[in-house]
Design an enzyme around this catalytic site. Structure first.
Site, PDB file in Angstrom:
ATOM      1  N   GLN A  94       0.835  -1.194   0.000  1.00  0.00           N
ATOM      2  CA  GLN A  94       0.000   0.000   0.000  1.00  0.00           C
ATOM      3  C   GLN A  94       0.872   1.247   0.000  1.00  0.00           C
ATOM      4  OE1 GLN A  94      -3.182   0.001   2.833  1.00  0.00           O
ATOM      5  NE2 GLN A  94      -3.897   1.989   2.160  1.00  0.00           N
ATOM      6  N   PHE A  95       1.172   1.738  -1.208  1.00  0.00           N
ATOM      7  CA  PHE A  95       2.045   2.904  -1.341  1.00  0.00           C
ATOM      8  C   PHE A  95       1.448   4.144  -0.691  1.00  0.00           C
ATOM      9  CE2 PHE A  95      -0.713   3.570  -4.956  1.00  0.00           C
ATOM     10  CZ  PHE A  95      -0.774   4.949  -5.100  1.00  0.00           C
ATOM     11  N   THR A  96       0.128   4.197  -0.524  1.00  0.00           N
ATOM     12  CA  THR A  96      -0.504   5.387   0.047  1.00  0.00           C
ATOM     13  C   THR A  96      -0.129   5.609   1.511  1.00  0.00           C
ATOM     14  OG1 THR A  96      -2.531   4.171   0.564  1.00  0.00           O
ATOM     15  CG2 THR A  96      -2.447   5.298  -1.571  1.00  0.00           C
TER      16      THR A  96
END
Length: 150
Positions: free
Chosen positions: A78-80
């Protein structure tokens, strides 16, 4: 490397209407990676995750680890998690590692985790549009950043 850990009674990941991961009691790990992350960050986080005493003992006290309960685990990239929200209202993801850096680190994280625990480690798919369902138990949600070890 930053993780959000959620103690779950159950969790699953679906991609294109196909369930690719499904667990009962355990931990859902959301994993965010930056360019500076290394195997040292992976090793430190894995030790924390599998030994963190966030499961209830017979007295209802959070005194047991994932290893103690032989719990299951799902890891989702989850890059966010690496979003910066300091300026304006649109998050910036400039700190998040690009796929050429993030994918090998994500794969090393999963492989290293598999070597440390008995139960099968399930995953989402890096970069895919995933639908994550969970029943947060507690709720217990913990954020750990390997850059804040001190």
């Amino acid at each position: 490397m930053k993780v959000v850990l959620q103690r779950v009674s159950k969790a699953s990941v679906t991609i294109n209407q196909k369930k690719v991961a499904d667990i009962k009691q355990g931990i859902l790990v959301l994993l965010g990676i930056v360019n500076e992350d290394t195997q040292e960050d992976i090793n430190w986080l894995i030790r924390k995750i599998i030994n963190l005493r966030i499961f209830n003992d017979e007295k209802g006290v959070m005194n047991l680890s994932l290893k103690d309960i032989n719990g299951e685990i799902i890891v989702v990239s989850q890059f966010t998690l690496q979003a910066s929200t300091k300026k304006g209202n649109r998050p910036s993801y400039i700190k998040a590692a690009k796929p050429d850096v993030a994918i090998p680190l994500y794969e090393n994280f999963v492989t290293s985790l598999q070597k440390e625990i008995i139960t099968k480690v399930q995953t989402g798919e890096f970069g895919a549009d995933m639908k994550v369902e969970l029943l947060n138990d507690g709720p217990v949600t913990i954020i750990i950043d390997s850059k804040n070890k001190d």
